[in-house]
Scaffold this motif. Sequence first.
Motif, PDB file in Angstrom:
ATOM      1  N   PRO A  54      47.517 -38.319  42.652  1.00 56.77           N
ATOM      2  CA  PRO A  54      47.061 -37.334  41.354  1.00 56.77           C
ATOM      3  C   PRO A  54      47.251 -35.859  41.573  1.00 56.77           C
ATOM      4  CG  PRO A  54      45.683 -39.039  41.420  1.00 56.77           C
ATOM      5  CD  PRO A  54      46.498 -39.085  42.469  1.00 56.77           C
ATOM      6  N   THR A  55      46.428 -35.288  42.527  1.00 58.94           N
ATOM      7  CA  THR A  55      46.503 -33.849  42.833  1.00 58.94           C
ATOM      8  C   THR A  55      47.907 -33.463  43.406  1.00 58.94           C
ATOM      9  OG1 THR A  55      44.136 -33.928  42.821  1.00 58.94           O
ATOM     10  CG2 THR A  55      45.384 -32.204  43.963  1.00 58.94           C
ATOM     11  N   ALA A  56      48.454 -34.274  44.301  1.00 58.85           N
ATOM     12  CA  ALA A  56      49.697 -33.943  44.858  1.00 58.85           C
ATOM     13  C   ALA A  56      50.699 -33.623  43.648  1.00 58.85           C
ATOM     14  CB  ALA A  56      50.024 -34.906  45.994  1.00 58.85           C
ATOM     15  N   GLY A  57      50.683 -34.740  42.732  1.00 57.70           N
ATOM     16  CA  GLY A  57      51.510 -34.698  41.609  1.00 57.70           C
ATOM     17  C   GLY A  57      51.319 -33.413  40.735  1.00 57.70           C
ATOM     18  N   GLN A  58      50.001 -33.249  40.593  1.00 59.63           N
ATOM     19  CA  GLN A  58      49.833 -31.917  39.874  1.00 59.63           C
ATOM     20  C   GLN A  58      50.449 -30.795  40.345  1.00 59.63           C
ATOM     21  OE1 GLN A  58      45.614 -31.163  39.344  1.00 59.63           O
ATOM     22  NE2 GLN A  58      46.077 -29.061  38.479  1.00 59.63           N
ATOM     23  N   PHE A  59      50.487 -30.677  41.678  1.00 58.79           N
ATOM     24  CA  PHE A  59      51.078 -29.428  42.417  1.00 58.79           C
ATOM     25  C   PHE A  59      52.607 -29.709  42.274  1.00 58.79           C
ATOM     26  CE2 PHE A  59      52.766 -28.131  46.452  1.00 58.79           C
ATOM     27  CZ  PHE A  59      52.558 -26.542  46.356  1.00 58.79           C
ATOM     28  N   LEU A  60      53.050 -30.678  42.553  1.00 58.94           N
ATOM     29  CA  LEU A  60      54.663 -31.017  42.714  1.00 58.94           C
ATOM     30  C   LEU A  60      55.280 -30.680  41.244  1.00 58.94           C
ATOM     31  CD1 LEU A  60      54.728 -33.655  45.085  1.00 58.94           C
ATOM     32  CD2 LEU A  60      55.399 -31.591  45.663  1.00 58.94           C
ATOM     33  N   THR A  61      54.553 -30.773  40.294  1.00 58.37           N
ATOM     34  CA  THR A  61      55.155 -30.358  38.911  1.00 58.37           C
ATOM     35  C   THR A  61      55.623 -28.865  39.001  1.00 58.37           C
ATOM     36  OG1 THR A  61      52.909 -29.721  38.035  1.00 58.37           O
ATOM     37  CG2 THR A  61      53.790 -32.107  37.624  1.00 58.37           C
ATOM     38  N   ARG A  62      55.137 -28.121  39.771  1.00 57.14           N
ATOM     39  CA  ARG A  62      55.597 -26.702  39.764  1.00 57.14           C
ATOM     40  C   ARG A  62      57.112 -26.628  40.217  1.00 57.14           C
ATOM     41  NH1 ARG A  62      50.641 -22.816  41.173  1.00 57.14           N
ATOM     42  NH2 ARG A  62      48.977 -24.044  40.205  1.00 57.14           N
ATOM     43  N   PHE A  63      57.599 -27.597  40.775  1.00 58.44           N
ATOM     44  CA  PHE A  63      58.903 -27.751  41.310  1.00 58.44           C
ATOM     45  C   PHE A  63      60.032 -28.486  40.763  1.00 58.44           C
ATOM     46  CE2 PHE A  63      55.750 -26.511  44.439  1.00 58.44           C
ATOM     47  CZ  PHE A  63      56.318 -25.174  44.928  1.00 58.44           C
ATOM     48  N   GLY A  64      59.276 -28.908  39.481  1.00 55.90           N
ATOM     49  CA  GLY A  64      60.190 -30.096  38.561  1.00 55.90           C
ATOM     50  C   GLY A  64      59.876 -31.361  38.699  1.00 55.90           C
ATOM     51  N   VAL A  65      59.327 -31.922  39.686  1.00 60.58           N
ATOM     52  CA  VAL A  65      58.880 -33.196  40.094  1.00 60.58           C
ATOM     53  C   VAL A  65      58.051 -33.926  38.732  1.00 60.58           C
ATOM     54  CG1 VAL A  65      57.676 -34.790  41.259  1.00 60.58           C
ATOM     55  CG2 VAL A  65      58.848 -32.912  42.535  1.00 60.58           C
ATOM     56  N   VAL A  66      58.408 -34.976  38.535  1.00 63.56           N
ATOM     57  CA  VAL A  66      57.781 -35.833  37.263  1.00 63.56           C
ATOM     58  C   VAL A  66      57.090 -36.866  38.101  1.00 63.56           C
ATOM     59  CG1 VAL A  66      58.026 -37.372  35.361  1.00 63.56           C
ATOM     60  CG2 VAL A  66      59.783 -35.489  35.711  1.00 63.56           C
TER      61      VAL A  66
END
Length: 350
Positions: free
Chosen positions: A182-194
């Motif tokens: 969850p938290t890693a995903g929240q961060f990675l959205t900054r680089f366009g990751v879904v």
Amino acid sequence: MTNRRDFLRKAGLAAAAVGPVTLAAPYVKAQDKVIKWRLQTYAGPALAEHVIKPAIDAFNKAANGAMVIELYTSDQLVPTGELFRAMRAGTIDAVQSDDDSMASPVDIKVFGGYFPFASRYSLDVPTLFHQYGLNEIWAEAYGEVENVQWLSAGSWDPCNFATNKPLNSLADLKGLRIFTFPTAGQFLTRFGVVPVTLPWEDVQVAMQTGELDGLAWSGITEDYTVGWADVTKYFLTNNISGAWCGSFFANKERWDEVPEHLQTLFRLCMDSSHYYRQYWYWGGEAQLRAEGTKLKLTTIPDAEWATVEEEALKFWDEIATTSPRCAKVVEILKKYRSTMEKAGPPYRYS
């Protein structure tokens, strides 16, 4: 005077007069009731063989029948997202998981799993807990949650991308559907990751059907161990965290029922588990990068990847605003980072 022979003769006559004597059976302490626990790990069967089973097998053997822990793997009794509630309610007795993916109801849960760039190497995690005060903070946080006993934190593998598309620049991350925390995903959205959330056992099929484009869940050791290297093609050597942070937890009522000597034994077995993972992952990551044949390695240039780390520090500051305790953890992470950088190689390389 009565000599010894007369004494024995008279004693024998006296015994004959009162009849045979029945000797009492020796006193044997009744066997206490065997303590039985059900412990569920976040890991699937293949991974659990390494990250927890050796320690639980050792505990059961050393407990010598006084206590038995039954081990269950990912989602076997309850879904991973419900692990914490199930343990608190007593549905299961103990858990091995990170705080983040099992939705612990504490402010510091974001630091479990992969908090971006909180660690560079696996030894960073135990050092932060034992020498920089995270043990006390975790104990305080979970001490506020009724009927939960936080027991011990340890480190696992780094967080790298495994994908079916080669990643050679940050632009390649845009639009990728990635299974992650969850938290890693929240961060990675900054680089366009879904970010995509799925039950752990469904991930391999989701990669084959195209529902997922990749994973940011583990290092290369797990990719090979659990079969993900069979459904992905590329492994990005850059990582967003050097080590996963996970813990052992127990239902407090059940923990308090365990005698002190068995509590001590269980703590020693947790330490054994932490130690096993240190060398299993450390050696596995290097060996499979150097000799593995299933995944092609790719790398995003250091200068470009440095922007990801810079963004992580902004993310830290945002998390610090969520609670005074989170601010304290971020302060510790910054102090640790500064110390490692000042120490230089091998602690940190510029």
